[in-house]
Design a protein around this motif. Structure first.
Motif, mmCIF file in Angstrom:
data_model
loop_
_atom_site.group_PDB
_atom_site.id
_atom_site.type_symbol
_atom_site.label_atom_id
_atom_site.label_comp_id
_atom_site.label_asym_id
_atom_site.label_seq_id
_atom_site.Cartn_x
_atom_site.Cartn_y
_atom_site.Cartn_z
ATOM 1 N N LYS A 83 0.751 -1.312 -0.165
ATOM 2 C CA LYS A 83 0.022 0.222 -0.061
ATOM 3 C C LYS A 83 0.780 1.385 0.293
ATOM 4 O O LYS A 83 0.131 2.524 -0.210
ATOM 5 N N GLY A 84 2.186 1.081 0.125
ATOM 6 C CA GLY A 84 2.866 2.377 0.119
ATOM 7 C C GLY A 84 4.176 2.240 0.993
ATOM 8 O O GLY A 84 4.538 1.151 1.644
ATOM 9 N N LYS A 85 5.084 3.385 1.000
ATOM 10 C CA LYS A 85 6.146 3.172 1.888
ATOM 11 C C LYS A 85 5.915 3.590 3.497
ATOM 12 O O LYS A 85 4.923 3.773 3.694
ATOM 13 N N LYS A 86 6.867 3.117 4.408
ATOM 14 C CA LYS A 86 6.661 3.044 5.589
ATOM 15 C C LYS A 86 6.183 4.695 6.318
ATOM 16 O O LYS A 86 5.585 4.690 7.110
ATOM 17 N N SER A 87 6.625 5.591 5.466
ATOM 18 C CA SER A 87 6.322 6.854 5.868
ATOM 19 C C SER A 87 5.046 7.470 5.453
ATOM 20 O O SER A 87 4.377 8.335 5.946
ATOM 21 N N ASP A 88 4.366 6.317 4.920
ATOM 22 C CA ASP A 88 2.834 6.750 4.193
ATOM 23 C C ASP A 88 1.705 6.206 5.260
ATOM 24 O O ASP A 88 1.755 5.001 5.222
ATOM 25 N N LEU A 89 1.179 7.166 5.874
ATOM 26 C CA LEU A 89 0.124 6.827 6.912
ATOM 27 C C LEU A 89 -0.998 5.827 5.904
ATOM 28 O O LEU A 89 -1.607 4.875 6.871
ATOM 29 N N ASN A 90 -1.132 6.063 5.005
ATOM 30 C CA ASN A 90 -2.254 5.329 4.240
ATOM 31 C C ASN A 90 -1.695 3.747 4.189
ATOM 32 O O ASN A 90 -2.828 2.827 3.703
ATOM 33 N N ALA A 91 -0.675 3.571 4.281
ATOM 34 C CA ALA A 91 -0.098 1.970 4.291
ATOM 35 C C ALA A 91 -0.439 1.102 5.508
ATOM 36 O O ALA A 91 -0.098 0.115 5.491
ATOM 37 N N TYR A 92 -1.006 1.811 6.178
ATOM 38 C CA TYR A 92 -1.231 1.219 7.638
ATOM 39 C C TYR A 92 -2.825 0.904 7.828
ATOM 40 O O TYR A 92 -3.550 1.686 7.452
ATOM 41 N N ARG A 93 -3.054 -0.292 8.664
ATOM 42 C CA ARG A 93 -4.444 -0.693 8.848
ATOM 43 C C ARG A 93 -5.214 0.328 9.664
ATOM 44 O O ARG A 93 -6.392 0.432 9.039
ATOM 45 N N HIS A 94 -4.823 0.634 10.876
ATOM 46 C CA HIS A 94 -5.757 1.533 11.629
ATOM 47 C C HIS A 94 -4.816 2.701 12.174
ATOM 48 O O HIS A 94 -5.235 3.194 13.230
ATOM 49 N N SER A 95 -3.724 2.982 11.781
ATOM 50 C CA SER A 95 -2.744 4.140 12.248
ATOM 51 C C SER A 95 -3.517 5.328 12.162
ATOM 52 O O SER A 95 -3.450 6.142 13.009
ATOM 53 N N LYS A 96 -4.159 5.748 10.851
ATOM 54 C CA LYS A 96 -4.738 6.884 10.821
ATOM 55 C C LYS A 96 -5.849 6.966 11.662
ATOM 56 O O LYS A 96 -6.262 8.212 12.233
ATOM 57 N N GLN A 97 -6.706 6.047 12.117
ATOM 58 C CA GLN A 97 -7.712 6.015 13.007
ATOM 59 C C GLN A 97 -7.000 6.494 14.565
ATOM 60 O O GLN A 97 -7.676 7.264 15.405
ATOM 61 N N PHE A 98 -6.051 5.782 14.819
ATOM 62 C CA PHE A 98 -5.168 6.006 16.118
ATOM 63 C C PHE A 98 -4.826 7.704 16.077
ATOM 64 O O PHE A 98 -5.181 8.156 16.938
ATOM 65 N N CYS A 138 0.476 -2.907 16.669
ATOM 66 C CA CYS A 138 1.616 -3.682 16.062
ATOM 67 C C CYS A 138 1.823 -3.002 14.989
ATOM 68 O O CYS A 138 0.940 -2.435 14.156
ATOM 69 N N GLN A 139 3.111 -2.557 14.874
ATOM 70 C CA GLN A 139 3.410 -1.808 13.486
ATOM 71 C C GLN A 139 3.095 -0.653 13.145
ATOM 72 O O GLN A 139 3.209 0.077 12.006
ATOM 73 N N SER A 140 2.511 -0.011 14.230
ATOM 74 C CA SER A 140 1.779 1.521 13.975
ATOM 75 C C SER A 140 2.770 2.603 13.642
ATOM 76 O O SER A 140 3.961 2.449 13.848
ATOM 77 N N HIS A 141 2.442 3.416 12.941
ATOM 78 C CA HIS A 141 2.934 4.877 12.369
ATOM 79 C C HIS A 141 3.486 5.625 13.837
ATOM 80 O O HIS A 141 3.030 6.434 13.992
#
Length: 295
Positions: free
Chosen positions: A172-187, A211-214
């Motif tokens: 879904k994207g680089k590790k710097s991209d918040l949209n590449a995470y399942r729920h980091s954006k909501q957190f 786990c693995q959050s931004h």
């Protein structure tokens, strides 16, 4: 053996290194895919059915014993920390034991929002064992941003925990991209809403992530502590060990980040934060004849 919902499974492609619960099974691109939640690790994943194997009792017991051994070790280290904190507080409250005045302590009150009901129950059991006042709410990660303001008004906590499941997807994207995470954006949005309500980092201490959050986005949003600096998995109980240290540290003392992380199960690769004040308060005199059981 056919895979079904709520089975405990491992992934063949990862040598069955993590125990997962099967949450759902769906048709995707012409094949069956299972949605998985880690049994002890706050990781959400999906995998094709053919990659999964139902774990036998012997394998499950072996992995479970390993996790529980780590949990007990962390709990024992934490108890030692609390004993030292209490001894120091007693010395200070009594003027170096010169005045044997009875005193009482009020640890920080915790509001724990968790996207996983099973993890929430495990965490609440540990809070109770340690002796931390807590309100626990099962809330899906997607609902957290819109509900957090009302929860803060109602419960008025000293410490907020925002956690559940998360995962980084390279596709879904680089590790710097918040949209590449399942729920980091909501957190992140939940932390921002909490900070709109209580801007001070010392009036409301926040732990956020799974786990693995931004990690960087969560700290920038206003969390005091967060996961996961190295994008690794964190243990289901790690948030409890973080906030327990804060809850039992006096509000006049600052907590160095390493003092908080050293007794967690994951350590600095999975958890991090900023220097933060404790929230414990000491008062006197203690009047046992007025105290209610459980207070």
């Amino acid at each position: 053996m056919a895979i079904k919902k709520m089975d405990i499974v491992g992934r063949r492609s990862y040598n069955c290194d993590i125990l997962f619960r099967v949450i759902d099974i769906v048709e995707k691109d012409g094949r069956q895919v299972a949605y998985l939640y880690g049994e002890y690790i706050r990781l959400a994943a999906d995998a094709p059915i053919e990659d999964l194997i139902v774990m036998g009792m012997a394998e499950m017991q072996k992995l479970t014993n390993e996790y529980r051994s780590k949990e007990e070790q962390s709990l024992e280290l934490f108890r030692q920390d609390v004993t030292l904190l209490k001894q120091r507080q007693e010395y200070q409250a009594t003027g170096g034991y010169a005045n044997l005045t009875n005193y009482f302590q009020i640890p920080g009150k915790v509001l724990h929002l968790d996207g996983d009901q099973t993890y929430l129950k495990k965490c609440l059991a540990l809070y109770e064992k340690i002796g931390i006042p807590v309100f626990g709410i099962h809330c899906s990660e997607k609902e957290m941003p819109e509900r957090i303001s009302g929860f803060l008004d109602y419960y008025r906590p000293d410490i907020l925990v925002v956690t559940g499941h998360d995962a980084y997807s390279k596709a879904k994207g680089k590790k710097s991209d918040l949209n590449a995470y399942r729920h980091s954006k909501q957190f992140v949005e939940t932390v921002k809403e909490a900070r709109r309500k209580v801007p001070s980092l010392d009036q409301l201490v926040i732990f956020a992530g799974a786990c693995q959050s931004h990690f960087e986005s969560l700290i920038t949003a206003g969390a005091n502590f967060a996961s996961s600096p190295s994008r690794i998995n964190i243990h289901a109980l790690d948030p409890v060990y973080i906030v327990a240290k804060i809850s039992f540290t006096p509000f006049m003392e600052r907590i160095h980040v390493w003092d908080v992380l050293r007794n967690t199960l994951t350590g600095e690769k999975g958890l991090g934060g900023i220097e933060t004040k404790g929230v414990l308060r000491t008062g006197m005199p203690y009047r046992p004849e007025y105290a209610q059981e459980g207070e």
